[in-house]
Motif scaffolding. Structure first.
Motif, short mmCIF file in Angstrom:
data_model
loop_
_atom_site.label_atom_id
_atom_site.label_comp_id
_atom_site.label_asym_id
_atom_site.label_seq_id
_atom_site.Cartn_x
_atom_site.Cartn_y
_atom_site.Cartn_z
N ARG A 257 0.54 -1.39 -0.27
CA ARG A 257 -0.47 0.12 -0.09
C ARG A 257 0.99 1.21 -0.15
NH1 ARG A 257 0.30 2.84 4.47
NH2 ARG A 257 -1.58 3.46 4.35
N VAL B 106 2.56 4.65 -0.12
CA VAL B 106 2.37 6.06 -1.52
C VAL B 106 4.16 6.63 -1.20
CG1 VAL B 106 1.12 7.83 -1.47
CG2 VAL B 106 0.37 6.15 -0.55
N LYS C 59 2.26 13.71 -6.38
CA LYS C 59 1.08 14.46 -7.76
C LYS C 59 -0.36 14.01 -7.71
CE LYS C 59 2.33 11.13 -11.24
NZ LYS C 59 2.77 9.94 -11.19
N TYR C 60 -0.89 14.01 -6.81
CA TYR C 60 -2.07 13.92 -6.18
C TYR C 60 -2.40 15.30 -6.55
CZ TYR C 60 -6.90 13.15 -4.42
OH TYR C 60 -8.53 13.04 -4.10
N GLN C 61 -3.95 15.85 -7.09
CA GLN C 61 -4.52 17.06 -7.47
C GLN C 61 -5.49 17.55 -6.74
OE1 GLN C 61 -3.43 18.20 -10.96
NE2 GLN C 61 -2.19 17.26 -11.10
N PRO D 107 -4.99 24.07 -1.65
CA PRO D 107 -4.89 24.11 0.24
C PRO D 107 -4.43 22.72 0.26
CG PRO D 107 -7.88 24.01 -1.05
CD PRO D 107 -6.68 24.12 -2.15
N GLN E 134 -12.15 27.47 3.41
CA GLN E 134 -11.51 27.66 3.03
C GLN E 134 -10.70 28.16 2.62
OE1 GLN E 134 -9.32 25.59 5.43
NE2 GLN E 134 -7.97 24.62 4.10
N PHE F 44 -4.40 2.04 -15.46
CA PHE F 44 -3.67 1.70 -14.21
C PHE F 44 -3.98 0.01 -14.39
CE2 PHE F 44 -2.55 -0.53 -10.26
CZ PHE F 44 -1.78 -0.16 -10.08
N GLY G 94 -5.95 12.43 -11.93
CA GLY G 94 -5.33 12.28 -10.40
C GLY G 94 -5.56 12.92 -8.48
N ARG G 95 -7.06 12.71 -9.01
CA ARG G 95 -7.94 12.91 -7.73
C ARG G 95 -9.15 12.54 -8.16
NH1 ARG G 95 -12.53 17.23 -8.62
NH2 ARG G 95 -13.24 17.26 -6.74
N ASN G 96 -9.53 12.08 -6.37
CA ASN G 96 -10.49 10.88 -5.94
C ASN G 96 -11.63 11.25 -6.96
OD1 ASN G 96 -8.84 9.00 -5.20
ND2 ASN G 96 -9.06 9.62 -3.01
N LEU H 162 -5.58 5.28 -3.79
CA LEU H 162 -3.68 5.67 -3.60
C LEU H 162 -3.91 5.22 -1.23
CD1 LEU H 162 -2.62 8.82 -3.71
CD2 LEU H 162 -1.33 6.19 -4.52
N GLY H 163 -3.00 4.44 -1.45
CA GLY H 163 -2.94 4.46 0.37
C GLY H 163 -3.54 2.63 0.51
N MET H 164 -4.09 1.91 -0.69
CA MET H 164 -4.79 0.66 -0.15
C MET H 164 -4.03 0.01 -1.04
SD MET H 164 -8.53 1.29 1.14
CE MET H 164 -9.65 2.45 0.33
N SER I 22 -7.80 10.45 0.22
CA SER I 22 -7.19 11.48 -0.51
C SER I 22 -5.77 12.41 0.60
CB SER I 22 -7.59 12.06 -1.07
OG SER I 22 -8.59 13.02 -0.35
N PRO J 85 -3.02 12.99 3.09
CA PRO J 85 -1.87 12.20 2.90
C PRO J 85 -1.47 11.55 4.35
CG PRO J 85 -1.58 14.85 2.27
CD PRO J 85 -3.04 13.90 2.31
N PHE K 287 -3.47 10.03 5.57
CA PHE K 287 -3.80 8.49 5.71
C PHE K 287 -2.53 7.16 4.33
CE2 PHE K 287 -5.57 4.53 3.75
CZ PHE K 287 -6.14 3.70 4.68
N TRP K 288 -2.10 8.17 3.88
CA TRP K 288 -0.70 7.86 2.91
C TRP K 288 0.15 7.32 3.73
CZ3 TRP K 288 -0.86 11.94 -1.17
CH2 TRP K 288 -1.86 12.06 -1.46
N PHE L 32 -7.74 19.42 2.97
CA PHE L 32 -8.55 19.80 2.72
C PHE L 32 -9.29 18.26 1.22
CE2 PHE L 32 -11.59 23.14 1.35
CZ PHE L 32 -12.01 22.92 3.11
N ASN L 33 -7.87 17.88 1.30
CA ASN L 33 -7.57 17.03 -0.15
C ASN L 33 -9.15 16.52 0.06
OD1 ASN L 33 -5.86 17.63 -0.93
ND2 ASN L 33 -4.43 15.88 -0.86
N ASP M 284 -12.56 18.33 -0.89
CA ASP M 284 -11.66 18.45 -2.57
C ASP M 284 -12.55 16.67 -3.18
OD1 ASP M 284 -11.90 20.86 -3.03
OD2 ASP M 284 -9.62 21.19 -3.01
N ALA M 285 -12.89 15.80 -2.61
CA ALA M 285 -12.62 14.23 -2.68
C ALA M 285 -14.11 14.03 -3.10
CB ALA M 285 -11.79 13.55 -2.64
#
Ligand code: FES
Lengths: 127, 233
Positions: free
Chosen positions: A3, A5, A12-14, A18, A97, B8, B68-70, B91-93, B153, B155, B157-158, B204-205, B208-209
Protein backbone atom coordinates in the motif's frame (compact mmCIF):
# COMPACT_ATOMS: atom_id res chain seq x y z
CA UNK A 1 0.98 -4.99 -4.27
CA UNK A 2 1.80 -3.17 -1.06
CA UNK A 3 0.00 0.00 0.00
CA UNK A 4 3.03 2.30 0.14
CA UNK A 5 2.47 5.72 -1.40
CA UNK A 6 5.72 7.10 -2.80
CA UNK A 7 6.58 10.77 -2.39
CA UNK A 8 6.31 11.22 -6.14
CA UNK A 9 2.87 9.64 -6.28
CA UNK A 10 1.68 11.69 -3.33
CA UNK A 11 2.90 14.94 -4.84
CA UNK A 12 1.13 14.10 -8.09
CA UNK A 13 -2.25 14.05 -6.36
CA UNK A 14 -4.29 17.02 -7.64
CA UNK A 15 -5.08 18.57 -4.29
CA UNK A 16 -4.69 22.14 -5.55
CA UNK A 17 -4.10 25.28 -3.44
CA UNK A 18 -5.00 23.94 0.02
CA UNK A 19 -2.70 20.93 -0.35
CA UNK A 20 0.13 23.10 -1.70
CA UNK A 21 -0.17 25.53 1.21
CA UNK A 22 0.02 22.59 3.62
CA UNK A 23 3.20 21.41 1.88
CA UNK A 24 4.68 24.90 1.89
CA UNK A 25 3.88 25.20 5.60
CA UNK A 26 5.96 22.07 6.34
CA UNK A 27 8.81 23.14 4.10
CA UNK A 28 8.90 26.70 5.47
CA UNK A 29 8.82 25.32 9.02
CA UNK A 30 11.89 23.20 8.37
CA UNK A 31 13.59 26.12 6.61
CA UNK A 32 13.03 28.38 9.63
CA UNK A 33 14.61 25.73 11.82
CA UNK A 34 17.59 25.74 9.49
CA UNK A 35 17.94 29.56 9.54
CA UNK A 36 17.76 29.73 13.31
CA UNK A 37 20.24 26.85 13.49
CA UNK A 38 22.66 28.67 11.19
CA UNK A 39 22.36 31.77 13.29
CA UNK A 40 23.07 29.89 16.51
CA UNK A 41 26.03 28.07 14.98
CA UNK A 42 27.56 31.24 13.59
CA UNK A 43 27.17 33.09 16.91
CA UNK A 44 28.72 30.15 18.70
CA UNK A 45 31.78 30.02 16.44
CA UNK A 46 32.04 33.78 16.43
CA UNK A 47 32.26 33.88 20.17
CA UNK A 48 34.32 30.73 20.72
CA UNK A 49 36.82 30.85 17.90
CA UNK A 50 36.22 33.96 15.85
CA UNK A 51 36.90 31.73 12.82
CA UNK A 52 36.29 32.43 9.13
CA UNK A 53 33.43 29.96 9.18
CA UNK A 54 31.37 32.26 11.37
CA UNK A 55 32.14 35.31 9.26
CA UNK A 56 31.26 33.45 6.07
CA UNK A 57 28.00 32.20 7.52
CA UNK A 58 27.14 35.74 8.51
CA UNK A 59 27.95 37.08 5.07
CA UNK A 60 25.49 34.59 3.55
CA UNK A 61 22.97 35.26 6.25
CA UNK A 62 23.06 38.99 5.89
CA UNK A 63 23.12 39.13 2.10
CA UNK A 64 19.99 40.74 0.72
CA UNK A 65 19.18 37.80 -1.56
CA UNK A 66 19.11 35.51 1.43
CA UNK A 67 17.04 38.02 3.37
CA UNK A 68 14.41 38.14 0.60
CA UNK A 69 14.09 34.36 0.86
CA UNK A 70 13.98 34.34 4.66
CA UNK A 71 11.32 37.04 4.88
CA UNK A 72 9.16 35.22 2.31
CA UNK A 73 9.32 32.03 4.30
CA UNK A 74 8.78 33.62 7.70
CA UNK A 75 5.88 35.82 6.62
CA UNK A 76 4.19 32.95 4.77
CA UNK A 77 4.61 30.59 7.71
CA UNK A 78 3.23 33.15 10.16
CA UNK A 79 0.17 34.06 8.10
CA UNK A 80 -0.60 30.48 7.16
CA UNK A 81 -0.27 29.43 10.80
CA UNK A 82 -2.65 32.20 11.76
CA UNK A 83 -5.20 31.00 9.20
CA UNK A 84 -4.97 27.43 10.50
CA UNK A 85 -5.33 28.58 14.12
CA UNK A 86 -8.35 30.77 13.35
CA UNK A 87 -10.10 27.98 11.42
CA UNK A 88 -9.31 25.50 14.21
CA UNK A 89 -11.00 27.75 16.75
CA UNK A 90 -14.06 28.43 14.59
CA UNK A 91 -14.52 25.27 12.48
CA UNK A 92 -17.75 26.61 10.94
CA UNK A 93 -15.59 28.93 8.82
CA UNK A 94 -13.82 25.91 7.30
CA UNK A 95 -16.49 26.09 4.60
CA UNK A 96 -14.64 29.21 3.42
CA UNK A 97 -11.22 27.56 3.33
CA UNK A 98 -10.56 28.59 -0.26
CA UNK A 99 -11.62 32.17 0.34
CA UNK A 100 -9.42 32.20 3.45
CA UNK A 101 -6.45 31.20 1.30
CA UNK A 102 -7.14 34.04 -1.14
CA UNK A 103 -7.45 36.46 1.75
CA UNK A 104 -4.16 35.20 3.12
CA UNK A 105 -2.33 35.97 -0.12
CA UNK A 106 -4.12 39.30 -0.24
CA UNK A 107 -2.60 40.19 3.11
CA UNK A 108 0.73 38.59 2.25
CA UNK A 109 1.44 40.54 -0.93
CA UNK A 110 1.50 44.09 0.52
CA UNK A 111 3.45 43.02 3.61
CA UNK A 112 6.01 41.13 1.58
CA UNK A 113 6.11 43.82 -1.10
CA UNK A 114 6.93 46.45 1.48
CA UNK A 115 9.61 44.23 3.00
CA UNK A 116 11.31 43.74 -0.35
CA UNK A 117 11.03 47.44 -1.09
CA UNK A 118 12.75 48.34 2.18
CA UNK A 119 15.41 45.66 1.70
CA UNK A 120 16.28 46.80 -1.80
CA UNK A 121 16.19 50.47 -0.90
CA UNK A 122 18.52 49.93 2.01
CA UNK A 123 20.80 47.83 -0.15
CA UNK A 124 20.96 50.43 -2.93
CA UNK A 125 21.70 53.22 -0.50
CA UNK A 126 24.48 51.04 0.89
CA UNK A 127 22.80 51.02 4.31
CA UNK B 1 -15.33 12.68 -29.78
CA UNK B 2 -12.26 10.48 -29.51
CA UNK B 3 -11.03 9.87 -25.98
CA UNK B 4 -7.69 8.38 -24.99
CA UNK B 5 -7.86 6.50 -21.72
CA UNK B 6 -4.69 5.65 -19.87
CA UNK B 7 -5.58 2.94 -17.42
CA UNK B 8 -3.62 1.45 -14.52
CA UNK B 9 -3.34 -2.32 -14.94
CA UNK B 10 -2.15 -4.91 -12.46
CA UNK B 11 -2.88 -8.62 -12.48
CA UNK B 12 -1.43 -10.32 -9.38
CA UNK B 13 -1.28 -13.68 -11.18
CA UNK B 14 0.95 -12.57 -14.03
CA UNK B 15 2.46 -9.17 -13.24
CA UNK B 16 5.28 -8.32 -10.86
CA UNK B 17 4.74 -4.61 -11.37
CA UNK B 18 1.77 -2.52 -12.43
CA UNK B 19 1.71 -0.90 -15.87
CA UNK B 20 -0.44 1.51 -17.84
CA UNK B 21 -2.41 0.57 -20.95
CA UNK B 22 -3.89 3.05 -23.38
CA UNK B 23 -7.26 2.65 -25.05
CA UNK B 24 -8.89 4.76 -27.78
CA UNK B 25 -12.65 4.98 -27.56
CA UNK B 26 -15.41 6.94 -29.19
CA UNK B 27 -17.40 8.85 -26.57
CA UNK B 28 -20.10 11.44 -26.08
CA UNK B 29 -19.23 14.52 -23.96
CA UNK B 30 -22.05 13.50 -21.62
CA UNK B 31 -20.68 9.98 -21.13
CA UNK B 32 -19.35 9.10 -17.73
CA UNK B 33 -15.98 7.49 -17.13
CA UNK B 34 -17.85 4.42 -15.90
CA UNK B 35 -19.52 4.11 -19.32
CA UNK B 36 -16.11 4.11 -21.00
CA UNK B 37 -14.76 1.50 -18.59
CA UNK B 38 -17.83 -0.70 -19.23
CA UNK B 39 -17.33 -0.27 -22.96
CA UNK B 40 -13.67 -1.28 -22.77
CA UNK B 41 -14.49 -4.28 -20.59
CA UNK B 42 -17.26 -5.55 -22.86
CA UNK B 43 -15.70 -4.95 -26.28
CA UNK B 44 -11.92 -4.47 -26.04
CA UNK B 45 -10.48 -6.18 -22.99
CA UNK B 46 -12.61 -8.38 -20.74
CA UNK B 47 -9.88 -8.67 -18.12
CA UNK B 48 -10.21 -5.05 -17.03
CA UNK B 49 -11.40 -5.13 -13.41
CA UNK B 50 -13.20 -2.50 -11.37
CA UNK B 51 -16.01 -2.36 -8.85
CA UNK B 52 -19.39 -0.86 -9.63
CA UNK B 53 -22.90 -1.54 -8.61
CA UNK B 54 -25.54 1.19 -8.70
CA UNK B 55 -23.97 3.37 -11.43
CA UNK B 56 -25.85 6.29 -9.90
CA UNK B 57 -23.49 7.68 -7.28
CA UNK B 58 -25.07 6.11 -4.23
CA UNK B 59 -23.46 2.72 -3.54
CA UNK B 60 -19.93 4.09 -3.30
CA UNK B 61 -18.19 1.17 -5.00
CA UNK B 62 -16.48 2.88 -7.94
CA UNK B 63 -14.32 5.53 -6.28
CA UNK B 64 -11.01 5.78 -8.15
CA UNK B 65 -8.36 8.31 -9.12
CA UNK B 66 -9.43 10.05 -12.33
CA UNK B 67 -6.99 12.59 -13.75
CA UNK B 68 -5.05 12.50 -10.49
CA UNK B 69 -7.94 13.16 -8.16
CA UNK B 70 -10.44 10.90 -6.36
CA UNK B 71 -13.92 10.76 -7.87
CA UNK B 72 -16.72 8.30 -8.56
CA UNK B 73 -16.40 6.95 -12.11
CA UNK B 74 -20.20 7.03 -12.37
CA UNK B 75 -20.32 10.77 -11.66
CA UNK B 76 -17.28 11.95 -13.65
CA UNK B 77 -18.35 13.29 -17.06
CA UNK B 78 -16.09 13.19 -20.09
CA UNK B 79 -16.83 16.84 -20.92
CA UNK B 80 -15.35 17.92 -17.56
CA UNK B 81 -12.19 15.86 -18.05
CA UNK B 82 -11.14 16.46 -21.66
CA UNK B 83 -10.10 13.88 -24.22
CA UNK B 84 -7.17 12.45 -22.27
CA UNK B 85 -8.29 10.64 -19.14
CA UNK B 86 -6.09 8.77 -16.68
CA UNK B 87 -7.71 6.18 -14.46
CA UNK B 88 -5.89 4.76 -11.42
CA UNK B 89 -6.87 2.95 -8.21
CA UNK B 90 -7.24 4.76 -4.89
CA UNK B 91 -3.98 5.61 -3.13
CA UNK B 92 -2.86 4.14 0.18
CA UNK B 93 -4.66 0.82 -0.11
CA UNK B 94 -3.40 -2.54 -1.35
CA UNK B 95 -4.24 -3.05 -5.02
CA UNK B 96 -5.80 -6.48 -5.58
CA UNK B 97 -6.38 -6.16 -9.31
CA UNK B 98 -6.52 -3.11 -11.62
CA UNK B 99 -8.89 -0.63 -9.90
CA UNK B 100 -9.91 -3.04 -7.15
CA UNK B 101 -8.29 -2.27 -3.81
CA UNK B 102 -8.47 -4.04 -0.44
CA UNK B 103 -11.03 -1.99 1.50
CA UNK B 104 -10.63 -3.91 4.74
CA UNK B 105 -8.32 -1.38 6.53
CA UNK B 106 -10.85 1.32 5.63
CA UNK B 107 -13.78 -0.60 7.16
CA UNK B 108 -11.64 -1.58 10.14
CA UNK B 109 -11.21 2.14 10.89
CA UNK B 110 -14.89 2.72 10.27
CA UNK B 111 -15.92 0.09 12.81
CA UNK B 112 -13.68 1.64 15.47
CA UNK B 113 -15.86 4.72 15.92
CA UNK B 114 -19.00 2.62 16.64
CA UNK B 115 -20.99 3.92 13.67
CA UNK B 116 -24.39 2.90 15.00
CA UNK B 117 -27.07 4.33 17.25
CA UNK B 118 -26.48 3.73 20.97
CA UNK B 119 -29.09 4.52 23.60
CA UNK B 120 -29.96 2.08 26.38
CA UNK B 121 -32.66 4.22 27.94
CA UNK B 122 -36.09 2.58 27.68
CA UNK B 123 -37.77 3.80 24.51
CA UNK B 124 -40.74 6.15 24.94
CA UNK B 125 -44.21 4.96 23.99
CA UNK B 126 -43.85 6.37 20.51
CA UNK B 127 -40.67 7.51 18.71
CA UNK B 128 -37.68 9.40 20.20
CA UNK B 129 -38.56 12.92 19.23
CA UNK B 130 -36.08 15.32 17.71
CA UNK B 131 -36.58 18.95 16.73
CA UNK B 132 -35.87 20.19 13.21
CA UNK B 133 -32.80 22.05 14.51
CA UNK B 134 -31.49 18.96 16.30
CA UNK B 135 -31.83 16.93 13.11
CA UNK B 136 -30.23 19.70 11.08
CA UNK B 137 -27.13 19.61 13.32
CA UNK B 138 -25.76 16.41 11.74
CA UNK B 139 -27.59 16.44 8.42
CA UNK B 140 -24.46 16.93 6.33
CA UNK B 141 -22.68 13.88 7.69
CA UNK B 142 -25.64 11.54 7.09
CA UNK B 143 -24.88 11.74 3.38
CA UNK B 144 -21.74 9.56 3.46
CA UNK B 145 -21.77 6.54 1.12
CA UNK B 146 -18.48 5.02 2.38
CA UNK B 147 -16.77 5.18 -1.02
CA UNK B 148 -13.37 5.95 0.62
CA UNK B 149 -12.62 8.83 -1.77
CA UNK B 150 -11.90 11.16 1.18
CA UNK B 151 -9.80 8.81 3.31
CA UNK B 152 -7.61 7.78 0.39
CA UNK B 153 -7.02 11.41 -0.64
CA UNK B 154 -5.53 12.22 2.77
CA UNK B 155 -1.72 12.39 3.06
CA UNK B 156 -1.97 11.49 6.76
CA UNK B 157 -3.74 8.25 5.79
CA UNK B 158 -1.17 7.56 3.05
CA UNK B 159 1.50 7.81 5.72
CA UNK B 160 -0.29 5.51 8.17
CA UNK B 161 -3.35 3.36 7.51
CA UNK B 162 -4.08 3.20 11.24
CA UNK B 163 -5.21 6.83 11.15
CA UNK B 164 -9.00 6.44 11.34
CA UNK B 165 -9.35 8.83 8.42
CA UNK B 166 -11.94 11.39 7.33
CA UNK B 167 -14.70 8.88 6.50
CA UNK B 168 -14.66 7.32 9.98
CA UNK B 169 -14.68 10.78 11.60
CA UNK B 170 -17.59 11.88 9.40
CA UNK B 171 -19.56 8.83 10.52
CA UNK B 172 -18.65 9.42 14.15
CA UNK B 173 -19.80 13.04 13.75
CA UNK B 174 -23.15 11.77 12.49
CA UNK B 175 -23.81 10.06 15.86
CA UNK B 176 -21.85 12.36 18.21
CA UNK B 177 -24.08 15.30 17.30
CA UNK B 178 -27.31 13.27 17.24
CA UNK B 179 -29.40 14.40 20.24
CA UNK B 180 -30.88 10.88 20.65
CA UNK B 181 -27.53 9.10 20.86
CA UNK B 182 -25.79 8.51 24.20
CA UNK B 183 -22.28 7.32 23.28
CA UNK B 184 -20.87 10.64 22.06
CA UNK B 185 -18.35 10.80 24.89
CA UNK B 186 -16.95 7.34 24.12
CA UNK B 187 -16.56 8.21 20.46
CA UNK B 188 -14.81 11.45 21.36
CA UNK B 189 -12.43 9.47 23.59
CA UNK B 190 -11.60 7.13 20.71
CA UNK B 191 -11.02 10.05 18.36
CA UNK B 192 -8.85 11.78 20.96
CA UNK B 193 -6.41 8.87 20.74
CA UNK B 194 -3.11 8.40 18.95
CA UNK B 195 -4.73 7.62 15.59
CA UNK B 196 -7.64 10.00 15.97
CA UNK B 197 -8.54 13.49 14.79
CA UNK B 198 -5.21 15.13 15.56
CA UNK B 199 -3.64 13.43 12.55
CA UNK B 200 -5.79 15.78 10.46
CA UNK B 201 -3.74 18.78 9.32
CA UNK B 202 -6.60 20.52 7.50
CA UNK B 203 -5.11 19.65 4.12
CA UNK B 204 -8.61 19.77 2.63
CA UNK B 205 -8.15 17.03 0.00
CA UNK B 206 -11.01 15.07 1.60
CA UNK B 207 -13.59 17.84 1.15
CA UNK B 208 -12.55 18.30 -2.47
CA UNK B 209 -12.75 14.56 -3.12
CA UNK B 210 -16.16 13.91 -1.55
CA UNK B 211 -18.67 13.03 -4.32
CA UNK B 212 -21.53 13.85 -1.94
CA UNK B 213 -20.17 17.33 -1.24
CA UNK B 214 -19.98 16.75 2.50
CA UNK B 215 -17.99 19.45 4.32
CA UNK B 216 -15.58 16.82 5.63
CA UNK B 217 -12.89 19.15 7.01
CA UNK B 218 -15.56 21.15 8.81
CA UNK B 219 -16.99 17.99 10.40
CA UNK B 220 -13.49 17.00 11.57
CA UNK B 221 -12.96 20.53 12.90
CA UNK B 222 -16.20 20.30 14.88
CA UNK B 223 -15.13 17.00 16.41
CA UNK B 224 -11.73 18.50 17.32
CA UNK B 225 -13.48 21.47 18.93
CA UNK B 226 -15.84 19.14 20.84
CA UNK B 227 -12.84 17.22 22.20
CA UNK B 228 -11.02 20.41 23.16
CA UNK B 229 -13.96 22.14 24.85
CA UNK B 230 -16.01 19.13 26.01
CA UNK B 231 -19.07 20.87 24.59
CA UNK B 232 -21.34 19.67 21.80
CA UNK B 233 -22.59 22.76 20.04
S1 FES C 1 -21.41 2.69 -9.07
FE1 FES C 1 -22.48 3.10 -7.22
S2 FES C 1 -21.50 4.95 -6.64
FE2 FES C 1 -20.73 4.69 -8.61
Amino acid sequence: MNRRVSLKEGLKYQGGGPMLSWLLHRISGLAILLFVGLHVISSFFMQQTGSDLATNLNIIYESWIFQILVTFIVIFHALNGLRIAILDIWPRFLVYQREALWLQWFIFIPIYGLTIFILIQRNLSGG
Amino acid sequence: MQVTLKIFRFNPETDKKPSYKTYQVEAQPTDRVLDLLEYIKSTIDGTLSFRRSCAHGICGSDAMRINGRNRLACKALVKDLGNRITVEPLLGMRVLKDMIVDMEPFFENYRQVMPYFINDEPPPARERLQSIEERERFDDTTKCILCAACTTSCPSFWANEKYVGPAAIVNAHRFIFDSRDRAGKERLDILNGQFGVYRCHTIFNCTDACPREIQVTKAIGEVKAAIATGKLD
